[in-house]
Write a protein that holds these residues in place. Structure first.
Motif, PDB file in Angstrom:
ATOM      1  N   ARG A 121      29.462  41.322  45.367  1.00 33.50           N
ATOM      2  CA  ARG A 121      29.766  41.735  46.789  1.00 33.50           C
ATOM      3  C   ARG A 121      31.044  42.078  46.933  1.00 33.50           C
ATOM      4  NH1 ARG A 121      27.964  40.768  52.271  1.00 33.50           N
ATOM      5  NH2 ARG A 121      25.966  40.104  51.660  1.00 33.50           N
ATOM      6  N   HIS A 122      31.971  41.214  46.346  1.00 32.24           N
ATOM      7  CA  HIS A 122      33.253  41.647  46.364  1.00 32.24           C
ATOM      8  C   HIS A 122      34.209  41.739  45.042  1.00 32.24           C
ATOM      9  CE1 HIS A 122      32.803  39.147  50.013  1.00 32.24           C
ATOM     10  NE2 HIS A 122      32.968  40.409  50.653  1.00 32.24           N
ATOM     11  N   VAL A 123      34.974  42.660  44.873  1.00 37.03           N
ATOM     12  CA  VAL A 123      35.754  43.059  43.513  1.00 37.03           C
ATOM     13  C   VAL A 123      36.892  42.030  43.546  1.00 37.03           C
ATOM     14  CG1 VAL A 123      37.078  44.464  42.169  1.00 37.03           C
ATOM     15  CG2 VAL A 123      34.848  45.578  43.576  1.00 37.03           C
ATOM     16  N   ARG A 124      36.491  40.952  42.718  1.00 33.49           N
ATOM     17  CA  ARG A 124      37.616  39.820  42.353  1.00 33.49           C
ATOM     18  C   ARG A 124      37.648  39.630  41.042  1.00 33.49           C
ATOM     19  NH1 ARG A 124      35.768  36.622  47.944  1.00 33.49           N
ATOM     20  NH2 ARG A 124      36.881  38.027  49.426  1.00 33.49           N
ATOM     21  N   VAL A 125      38.810  39.257  40.571  1.00 29.99           N
ATOM     22  CA  VAL A 125      38.825  38.929  38.958  1.00 29.99           C
ATOM     23  C   VAL A 125      38.053  37.931  38.543  1.00 29.99           C
ATOM     24  CG1 VAL A 125      40.432  38.214  37.205  1.00 29.99           C
ATOM     25  CG2 VAL A 125      41.123  39.710  39.436  1.00 29.99           C
ATOM     26  N   GLU A 126      37.778  37.082  39.244  1.00 30.89           N
ATOM     27  CA  GLU A 126      37.187  35.811  38.539  1.00 30.89           C
ATOM     28  C   GLU A 126      35.751  36.093  38.423  1.00 30.89           C
ATOM     29  OE1 GLU A 126      37.657  31.745  39.855  1.00 30.89           O
ATOM     30  OE2 GLU A 126      39.941  31.617  40.044  1.00 30.89           O
ATOM     31  N   PRO A 127      34.905  36.318  39.451  1.00 35.08           N
ATOM     32  CA  PRO A 127      33.435  36.554  39.419  1.00 35.08           C
ATOM     33  C   PRO A 127      33.348  37.535  38.315  1.00 35.08           C
ATOM     34  CG  PRO A 127      34.152  37.256  41.527  1.00 35.08           C
ATOM     35  CD  PRO A 127      35.544  36.650  40.922  1.00 35.08           C
ATOM     36  N   ILE A 128      34.321  38.895  38.084  1.00 35.71           N
ATOM     37  CA  ILE A 128      34.027  39.903  37.140  1.00 35.71           C
ATOM     38  C   ILE A 128      33.970  39.136  35.727  1.00 35.71           C
ATOM     39  CG2 ILE A 128      34.995  41.849  36.224  1.00 35.71           C
ATOM     40  CD1 ILE A 128      35.783  42.736  39.039  1.00 35.71           C
ATOM     41  N   PHE A 129      35.197  38.494  35.517  1.00 33.02           N
ATOM     42  CA  PHE A 129      34.976  37.930  34.151  1.00 33.02           C
ATOM     43  C   PHE A 129      33.744  36.827  33.848  1.00 33.02           C
ATOM     44  CE2 PHE A 129      39.623  39.243  33.818  1.00 33.02           C
ATOM     45  CZ  PHE A 129      39.715  39.931  32.702  1.00 33.02           C
ATOM     46  N   GLU A 130      33.571  36.184  34.837  1.00 31.87           N
ATOM     47  CA  GLU A 130      32.572  35.248  34.613  1.00 31.87           C
ATOM     48  C   GLU A 130      31.051  35.781  34.338  1.00 31.87           C
ATOM     49  OE1 GLU A 130      32.034  32.435  38.050  1.00 31.87           O
ATOM     50  OE2 GLU A 130      29.997  32.273  37.650  1.00 31.87           O
TER      51      GLU A 130
ATOM     52  N   LEU B 177      27.626  46.281  35.463  1.00 27.07           N
ATOM     53  CA  LEU B 177      28.397  45.225  36.689  1.00 27.07           C
ATOM     54  C   LEU B 177      28.635  46.150  38.001  1.00 27.07           C
ATOM     55  CD1 LEU B 177      29.102  42.674  37.805  1.00 27.07           C
ATOM     56  CD2 LEU B 177      31.480  43.015  36.761  1.00 27.07           C
ATOM     57  N   TRP B 178      28.162  46.025  38.973  1.00 26.86           N
ATOM     58  CA  TRP B 178      28.390  46.882  40.191  1.00 26.86           C
ATOM     59  C   TRP B 178      29.802  46.538  40.643  1.00 26.86           C
ATOM     60  CZ3 TRP B 178      26.627  51.310  41.532  1.00 26.86           C
ATOM     61  CH2 TRP B 178      25.436  51.640  40.921  1.00 26.86           C
ATOM     62  N   THR B 179      30.759  47.001  40.118  1.00 29.91           N
ATOM     63  CA  THR B 179      32.195  46.846  40.670  1.00 29.91           C
ATOM     64  C   THR B 179      32.459  48.155  41.453  1.00 29.91           C
ATOM     65  OG1 THR B 179      32.544  47.633  38.511  1.00 29.91           O
ATOM     66  CG2 THR B 179      33.675  45.415  39.047  1.00 29.91           C
ATOM     67  N   LEU B 180      31.796  49.312  41.123  1.00 33.52           N
ATOM     68  CA  LEU B 180      31.793  50.453  41.797  1.00 33.52           C
ATOM     69  C   LEU B 180      31.030  50.736  42.946  1.00 33.52           C
ATOM     70  CD1 LEU B 180      32.808  53.651  41.596  1.00 33.52           C
ATOM     71  CD2 LEU B 180      30.635  53.985  40.804  1.00 33.52           C
ATOM     72  N   PRO B 181      31.551  50.806  44.392  1.00 35.53           N
ATOM     73  CA  PRO B 181      30.764  50.801  45.297  1.00 35.53           C
ATOM     74  C   PRO B 181      29.496  51.776  45.270  1.00 35.53           C
ATOM     75  CG  PRO B 181      33.047  50.997  46.077  1.00 35.53           C
ATOM     76  CD  PRO B 181      33.013  51.221  44.755  1.00 35.53           C
ATOM     77  N   MET B 182      28.330  51.264  45.742  1.00 39.89           N
ATOM     78  CA  MET B 182      27.204  52.343  45.834  1.00 39.89           C
ATOM     79  C   MET B 182      27.563  53.255  46.774  1.00 39.89           C
ATOM     80  SD  MET B 182      23.860  49.923  45.199  1.00 39.89           S
ATOM     81  CE  MET B 182      23.890  48.424  43.997  1.00 39.89           C
ATOM     82  N   PHE B 183      28.278  53.155  47.700  1.00 46.23           N
ATOM     83  CA  PHE B 183      28.549  54.027  48.775  1.00 46.23           C
ATOM     84  C   PHE B 183      29.638  55.263  48.295  1.00 46.23           C
ATOM     85  CE2 PHE B 183      31.787  50.915  49.960  1.00 46.23           C
ATOM     86  CZ  PHE B 183      32.851  51.735  49.913  1.00 46.23           C
TER      87      PHE B 183
ATOM     88  N   CYS C  46      32.116  50.385  35.984  1.00 48.54           N
ATOM     89  CA  CYS C  46      33.092  51.292  36.393  1.00 48.54           C
ATOM     90  C   CYS C  46      34.198  50.743  37.504  1.00 48.54           C
ATOM     91  CB  CYS C  46      32.388  52.547  37.313  1.00 48.54           C
ATOM     92  SG  CYS C  46      31.134  53.247  36.229  1.00 48.54           S
ATOM     93  N   GLY C  47      35.367  51.391  37.440  1.00 49.54           N
ATOM     94  CA  GLY C  47      36.410  51.252  38.577  1.00 49.54           C
ATOM     95  C   GLY C  47      37.553  52.074  38.301  1.00 49.54           C
ATOM     96  N   ALA C  48      38.284  52.146  39.618  1.00 49.86           N
ATOM     97  CA  ALA C  48      39.571  52.752  39.330  1.00 49.86           C
ATOM     98  C   ALA C  48      40.534  52.174  38.590  1.00 49.86           C
ATOM     99  CB  ALA C  48      40.109  52.613  40.895  1.00 49.86           C
ATOM    100  N   PRO C  49      41.613  52.816  38.284  1.00 46.35           N
ATOM    101  CA  PRO C  49      42.502  52.084  37.312  1.00 46.35           C
ATOM    102  C   PRO C  49      43.099  51.061  38.074  1.00 46.35           C
ATOM    103  CG  PRO C  49      42.697  54.547  37.078  1.00 46.35           C
ATOM    104  CD  PRO C  49      41.692  54.264  38.308  1.00 46.35           C
TER     105      PRO C  49
END
Lengths: 542, 542
Positions: free
Chosen positions: A259-268, A231-237, A279-282
């Protein structure tokens, strides 16, 4: 004839096109298209594309870029969220011979213009979401690039500001384009600007060899061989998404866009697409921990999370484990292709208490499999510090996961590579088990009465105070002591400076206790790093 | 000044010791010793050594070899089973700057002497088990190497024939020896002689870069990242154990040694040491399948098996699956560092019938992750055959997993690399899904009345006959037809030539049916390959 006798192994055993190929991560994409043509390469909302389709689109884009007049060693910039076009650019731009410059989407128009001027951008790919910022940036540029609009039908808003749409450009390209690998694996593949906590950003140049090897290093150290769904939570930039676009192609996994790092779509997406790596910052992990319970239910597969940028606190690890997620802590810099140091986990640590596990996991760790050298050393003598967990030195790296250098900035490159090691600017200790732990940025150390105070150490203790949401400690000029620690705190709820100082006195050596405490929001860079230089300026006005 | 403008990316961004390191698998060992010093690197009966101990022993050996006068680019040979000293030699010999030549333990004295003469061996490490053969070989050599005895206390028999014992040599070495990586990753790391079904063996030269990359290729394609426990059933003298000594160091796994390939210890070590990976020819798997039921019980973990040399028949796959073992079929040659082609398994095939799965798995497959190019093509025009599963061409490879060339044999190298591809000499088809399938060795094709007959195809059908234990089909000169197929069969139980021919007529095109059937044991090379050239000679006497 050579003066010394040549070894029999150095005679008539030369490189030729049968036995030598330059390393380039483009070969990963080509192989995935050949071996797994129908497997899903990329998911973006309702859109799904296979590895063959992705390869064909990249061939089109590469040939279309050449059609626009792009030549080898020129720059193509992109400003886009984590969507398929951004992924494609990671292959198609190098395939065209050009260098990919992925620009931080959070920058202001001046910074965007500065970067494109400095990079001498010839073509810019821009997503509608960033049309306002980019339009302003373009106005500031005397030499404007060709602008191509990414017109994502799944996003509403923004404007088309370019000469043509991305899909129109692709339509001009040739799906059968024959890609020529770089004649030298040292050729630039991408250009990533540092976020720059001070001054202008520097352009970090990556090469094909390093991109190839860091992709493999990620795979080996994170165990990503079983067709991962990422899952692309970490920006490609960010350091080319820590080289994960290339890693995913190497293992023919699936990229799930976001597109946007938000809780709902991530779990979905974790549930629906079977995402098993992200990947993601703490702070992102914390956000997930804080999400509504209902969202978290029904995830039955193992999920691996890689985190960097700050040590994951015990509470974050605990929350993740409760979800069945396992957290790997890594460390690196733009200059080292993203993660080049990993807190390699040992099975025997599994049985320890949460506190103890969190302490071990908060360390930055050891060199990643493909990094050649890592040490904590005296920045002048390059003498490694003893592995005692106490003596502070600077983190230094060397090898194939270190950048070529800074673009058009030989003096900065030379300084960074002094003595044949890359100087990270981060201060750390080396523990007896060879794991390193960051104590501070070298410029953030506070020197008070001749004693070095690690700002991170003081911050760590401040974070334990229940009312402290965020904290940053910097040096405040002082006539008597030279410098004294000054704490800037974003508090949740009512708390006084006296209470904070009292808490510190109970938990650290007295000379380390902040003499000044300032409350309020903390200034941050576009990537969320606290801008300590602004805080240092403020201390002069206190 | 160059005539054309240089790209900004080619200015002042050069290689230096901070950002470039030569690829060498020795770095994997060094890292394992740093990161996992206490983890078990090697198990040999009652002996266990950690990664740190292994590293220290390799440092000693490398420095002791230099002490013997070994210089960069000279050859150190070894004749030993799969024991710790053989593993150590894979690192220590390259660390000393020398080239490792691991000799097939099944060769006769003449072949051993030929190899060491040709390789210009300076030092020979020899295990007591092979003292008789080696003593004879040494007598045949005008220039004798320094001989070091490996005196394995867990083996009885043989004699000490050298100047000193391996452990004595180690004692002269320096545990703190500072290893210098190769100045060029193209430098030779090892020298492996082809088994040679005809004529003298050829010396295949591997380089550090290829060894590094094939180790990674194995890891990625076989999913070996979770601290594998690897059993040494495959000889280390086979293409350097298909590069697995280096792969194991890259993932800090555990090597479980095995002096002799026998059913009992294999099952015992799988259970006792938790072995989860091993390699072996289908005949080894068959041997395991045929083992007593009691030995097979109580294995509860997943075991992965890699097989090559022949397609695993359905019965072998079935037996392995019943044990909970999963079989991966790979293909390669000494010239390609061992496996460079893999029958990459697709999840959707899991649901197929055993027959269908065996058919799919019998194919050699697709290029391994780090191989650059693989094709089935016309050997003269290099035009790839259509992917129709019917048209036969020669298998060709290119890239970093192809040897540097044949030692002191530039004409053979040139021939092998004609047109910029390595010519494998194996004939195959390419299926519509891009998986290749071997049909024959080019020199084994039978041309009868102008029609090509694949000897492998005929053999495959012969193997289905319940009385056929082993079969080989070769061309017999024929005045009318040019050649006709002649079958040599090692039968179990009574069966007549007529019955065999009748069976063939019922199962293949009539022109492919063997005109002659000969019963008896089949002649084999030291590595177990049937020597078809001897059978071809015999047909002339029929």
């Amino acid at each position: 004839m050579p003066a010394t006798p040549m070894s029999i192994f150095d005679q008539q055993l030369d490189q030729n096109s049968a036995n030598y190929a330059t390393l380039t991560p483009v070969s990963f994409l080509e192989r995935s298209a050949q071996v797994y043509p129908k497997r899903t390469a990329i998911v973006h909302g309702t859109l799904r594309r296979s590895w063959l389709e992705t390869w064909q689109r990249c061939r089109r884009l590469a040939s279309a870029l050449q059609g626009l007049g792009i030549k080898a060693g020129e720059t193509v910039s992109i400003i886009a969220p984590n969507i398929p076009e951004h992924y494609e650019a990671h292959f198609a731009v190098p395939m065209s011979g050009a260098v990919l410059n992925s620009i931080n989407t959070r920058l202001d128009p001046e910074a965007v213009a500065f970067i494109m001027e400095h990079a001498e951008t010839r073509v810019l790919l821009v997503d509608r979401e960033f049309s306002t910022v980019v339009s302003r940036a373009l106005k500031l540029m005397p030499r404007k690039p060709i602008v191509i609009d990414i017109d994502d039908p799944q996003y509403e808003g923004g404007e088309l500001i370019g000469q043509m749409r991305y899909e129109e450009l692709l339509a001009k390209g040739d799906e059968q384009f024959i890609y020529t690998p770089p004649d030298d694996e040292w050729r630039a593949i991408s250009l990533n600007y540092t976020s720059g906590t001070t001054g202008n950003p520097k352009g970090v140049v990556y090469h094909h060899r390093g991109a190839y090897l860091n992709a493999l290093s990620n795979i080996v150290s994170w165990g990503m061989t079983e067709k991962p769904v990422y899952l692309w939570t970490l920006p490609m930039f960010h350091c080319n998404g820590w080289c994960f676009p290339w890693a995913l192609a190497a293992v023919s996994g699936t990229n799930v866009c976001l597109r946007h790092v938000r809780v709902e779509p991530i779990f979905e997406l974790i549930r629906k697409e079977g995402v098993d790596h992200f990947c993601g910052a703490p702070i992102v992990l914390n956000m997930l921990n804080g999400g509504p319970q209902a969202l978290k239910e029904g995830i039955e597969h193992k999920v691996k999370v890689m985190t960097a940028g700050a040590a994951p606190p015990a509470s974050v690890i605990e929350g993740m484990e409760a979800l069945g997620f396992s957290v790997t802590h890594v460390y690196g810099l733009t200059e080292t292709y993203g993660p080049s140091v990993v807190c390699a986990w040992k099975g025997e640590w599994d049985e320890l208490s949460l506190t103890e596990r969190a302490r071990l996991k908060s360390r930055q760790g050891v060199k990643a499999p493909m990094l050649e050298g890592l040490m904590v050393a005296d920045p002048v003598t390059l003498e490694p510090v003893p592995a005692d967990g106490i003596t502070i030195g600077e983190i230094m790296m060397r090898g194939n996961l270190v950048m070529r250098g800074y673009l058009k900035n030989p003096s900065a490159s030379e300084e960074a590579f002094a003595g044949g090691w890359f100087h990270s600017g981060d201060l750390a200790v080396c523990h007896p088990d060879n794991y390193i732990e960051i104590k501070d940025r070298s410029k953030d150390v506070i020197i008070s009465g001749g004693e070095n105070i690690s700002s991170i150490e003081v911050e760590d203790i401040l974070y334990r105070h229940p009312k402290v949401r965020e904290a940053a400690v910097v040096a405040r000029p002082d006539e008597k002591w030279g410098e004294t620690p000054c704490a800037f705190i974003d508090a949740s709820g009512e708390v006084t400076a006296e209470e904070i100082i009292e808490f510190c006195r109970a938990n650290m050596a007295h000379f380390k206790v902040p003499k000044t405490v300032v409350f309020g929001e903390l200034p941050k860079t576009s990537t969320g790093k606290i801008q300590k230089y602004l805080l240092r300026n403020r201390t002069k006005e206190l």
